[in-house]
Scaffold this motif. Structure first.
Motif, mmCIF file in Angstrom:
data_model
loop_
_atom_site.group_PDB
_atom_site.id
_atom_site.type_symbol
_atom_site.label_atom_id
_atom_site.label_comp_id
_atom_site.label_asym_id
_atom_site.label_seq_id
_atom_site.Cartn_x
_atom_site.Cartn_y
_atom_site.Cartn_z
ATOM 1 N N ARG A 1 0.837 -1.201 0.000
ATOM 2 C CA ARG A 1 0.000 0.000 0.000
ATOM 3 C C ARG A 1 0.874 1.254 0.000
ATOM 4 N NH1 ARG A 1 -5.365 -0.501 1.944
ATOM 5 N NH2 ARG A 1 -5.949 -2.660 2.452
ATOM 6 N N PRO A 2 0.399 2.341 -0.620
ATOM 7 C CA PRO A 2 1.152 3.598 -0.549
ATOM 8 C C PRO A 2 0.977 4.230 0.828
ATOM 9 C CG PRO A 2 -0.930 3.957 -1.672
ATOM 10 C CD PRO A 2 -0.840 2.474 -1.413
ATOM 11 N N VAL A 3 1.949 5.026 1.236
ATOM 12 C CA VAL A 3 1.838 5.708 2.515
ATOM 13 C C VAL A 3 2.624 7.011 2.468
ATOM 14 C CG1 VAL A 3 3.854 4.627 3.599
ATOM 15 C CG2 VAL A 3 1.946 5.373 5.029
ATOM 16 N N ALA A 4 2.073 8.031 3.106
ATOM 17 C CA ALA A 4 2.760 9.312 3.267
ATOM 18 C C ALA A 4 2.673 9.667 4.745
ATOM 19 C CB ALA A 4 2.097 10.393 2.416
ATOM 20 N N VAL A 5 3.818 9.715 5.402
ATOM 21 C CA VAL A 5 3.854 9.885 6.852
ATOM 22 C C VAL A 5 4.276 11.303 7.219
ATOM 23 C CG1 VAL A 5 4.800 9.008 9.013
ATOM 24 C CG2 VAL A 5 4.480 7.451 7.078
ATOM 25 N N ARG A 6 3.491 11.941 8.088
ATOM 26 C CA ARG A 6 3.863 13.223 8.682
ATOM 27 C C ARG A 6 4.015 13.026 10.186
ATOM 28 N NH1 ARG A 6 -1.336 15.284 7.184
ATOM 29 N NH2 ARG A 6 -1.037 16.828 8.826
ATOM 30 N N THR A 7 4.768 13.926 10.818
ATOM 31 C CA THR A 7 5.055 13.759 12.240
ATOM 32 C C THR A 7 4.797 15.044 13.014
ATOM 33 O OG1 THR A 7 7.391 14.393 12.003
ATOM 34 C CG2 THR A 7 6.836 12.055 11.720
ATOM 35 N N HIS A 8 4.596 14.870 14.313
ATOM 36 C CA HIS A 8 4.433 16.035 15.193
ATOM 37 C C HIS A 8 4.793 15.617 16.608
ATOM 38 C CE1 HIS A 8 2.728 20.098 15.878
ATOM 39 N NE2 HIS A 8 2.605 19.630 17.110
ATOM 40 N N VAL A 9 5.481 16.512 17.317
ATOM 41 C CA VAL A 9 5.797 16.319 18.730
ATOM 42 C C VAL A 9 5.054 17.387 19.534
ATOM 43 C CG1 VAL A 9 7.619 16.282 20.479
ATOM 44 C CG2 VAL A 9 8.077 15.382 18.183
ATOM 45 N N PRO A 10 4.027 17.010 20.286
ATOM 46 C CA PRO A 10 3.271 17.999 21.067
ATOM 47 C C PRO A 10 4.156 18.702 22.089
ATOM 48 C CG PRO A 10 2.049 15.941 20.882
ATOM 49 C CD PRO A 10 3.427 15.673 20.360
ATOM 50 N N ASP A 11 4.140 20.014 22.063
ATOM 51 C CA ASP A 11 4.955 20.802 22.989
ATOM 52 C C ASP A 11 4.587 20.482 24.437
ATOM 53 O OD1 ASP A 11 6.214 22.062 20.893
ATOM 54 O OD2 ASP A 11 4.896 23.823 20.919
ATOM 55 N N GLY A 12 5.609 20.218 25.238
ATOM 56 C CA GLY A 12 5.413 20.038 26.674
ATOM 57 C C GLY A 12 4.952 18.660 27.097
ATOM 58 N N ALA A 13 4.615 17.789 26.152
ATOM 59 C CA ALA A 13 4.056 16.488 26.529
ATOM 60 C C ALA A 13 5.086 15.613 27.242
ATOM 61 C CB ALA A 13 3.503 15.773 25.296
ATOM 62 N N TRP A 14 6.315 15.561 26.704
ATOM 63 C CA TRP A 14 7.314 14.729 27.352
ATOM 64 C C TRP A 14 7.682 15.271 28.728
ATOM 65 C CZ3 TRP A 14 9.049 10.100 27.696
ATOM 66 C CH2 TRP A 14 10.223 9.852 28.411
ATOM 67 N N SER A 15 7.790 16.579 28.850
ATOM 68 C CA SER A 15 8.118 17.169 30.150
ATOM 69 C C SER A 15 7.061 16.806 31.183
ATOM 70 C CB SER A 15 8.232 18.690 30.030
ATOM 71 O OG SER A 15 9.301 19.046 29.182
ATOM 72 N N ALA A 16 5.799 16.838 30.770
ATOM 73 C CA ALA A 16 4.719 16.463 31.679
ATOM 74 C C ALA A 16 4.829 14.995 32.075
ATOM 75 C CB ALA A 16 3.364 16.738 31.031
ATOM 76 N N PHE A 17 5.088 14.141 31.107
ATOM 77 C CA PHE A 17 5.216 12.716 31.395
ATOM 78 C C PHE A 17 6.391 12.457 32.324
ATOM 79 C CE2 PHE A 17 7.022 8.529 30.439
ATOM 80 C CZ PHE A 17 5.921 7.725 30.711
#
Length: 214
Positions: free
Chosen positions: A135-151
């Motif tokens: 299957r074809p695929v086009a991947v985009r990414t995002h890192v939510p600001d502050g999420a890792w710090s909260a975790f």
């Protein structure tokens, strides 16, 4: 027995609860090695390959019939030369079933991660599953600001909220992938009509199946 290799203790009660719900009677053993993620973030996942190999061999020595790696950053290392056939039992990454499900939903895949080090391995996994499925695929990414710090600060509720808020702002996608097992709580908070997938339940099912087949 199914051994789960974690890099955070937060995963232990999550997978125990899923086991009780979906796989009662399945024996789980948890191994928590947070230092592996810390070193992988600093030096790259390949740098911890020998340590992953040792952890897998120890799991087998302790009676594991299969090993499920719940850290997305280390999953590829565990599947490949650091683990795989060398371990003598099935070595699975928790996010592969999720990636396969994502590819089946459409070509526009958005990967959300709280750690940038997770993006590369997860995108590569989605692309690998797309090739397997033809299957074809086009991947985009995002890192939510502050999420890792909260975790990292122990505020998992805030982490989930930040991830869910970003997911709700994504409209031009066929599916949203929550790259890390720790992001699963956000799946219950989203209001977007775009399917949002997390890895723990699907991954545990695959691990249970591998352990029980041996």
């Amino acid at each position: 027995m199914l051994t789960l290799l974690h890099t955070s203790p937060v995963h232990v009660p999550v997978f125990d609860a899923l086991r009780d719900q979906d796989h009662p009677g399945l024996e789980l053993r948890h191994v928590v090695l947070p230092e592996l993620l810390e070193r992988a973030r600093r030096d790259g996942a390949a740098a911890v390959a020998p340590d992953v190999r040792r952890a897998l061999r120890q799991a087998v020595a302790d009676g594991a019939r299969a090993v499920l790696v719940t850290c997305s950053t280390l999953g590829g290392v565990a599947e490949s030369g650091a683990g795989g056939d060398d371990a003598g039992v099935p070595v699975l990454r928790v996010d592969r079933p999720m990636a396969a499900a994502a590819v089946a939903l459409g070509p526009r895949v958005v990967v959300l991660a709280t750690l940038g080090s997770t993006l590369g391995p997860t995108c590569a996994l989605v692309e690998d599953e797309a090739v397997r499925a033809g299957r074809p695929v086009a991947v985009r990414t995002h890192v939510p600001d502050g999420a890792w710090s909260a975790f990292a600060a122990g505020d998992t509720a805030r982490c989930a909220r930040l991830v869910a808020d970003v997911a709700d702002g994504i409209g031009d996608a066929d599916v949203i992938v929550l790259a890390q097992a720790s992001m699963a709580p956000a799946e219950q908070l989203v209001t977007t009509s775009v399917p949002v997938l997390s890895s723990p339940r699907r991954g545990l099912a695959a691990g249970a199946g591998a352990a029980l087949r041996r």
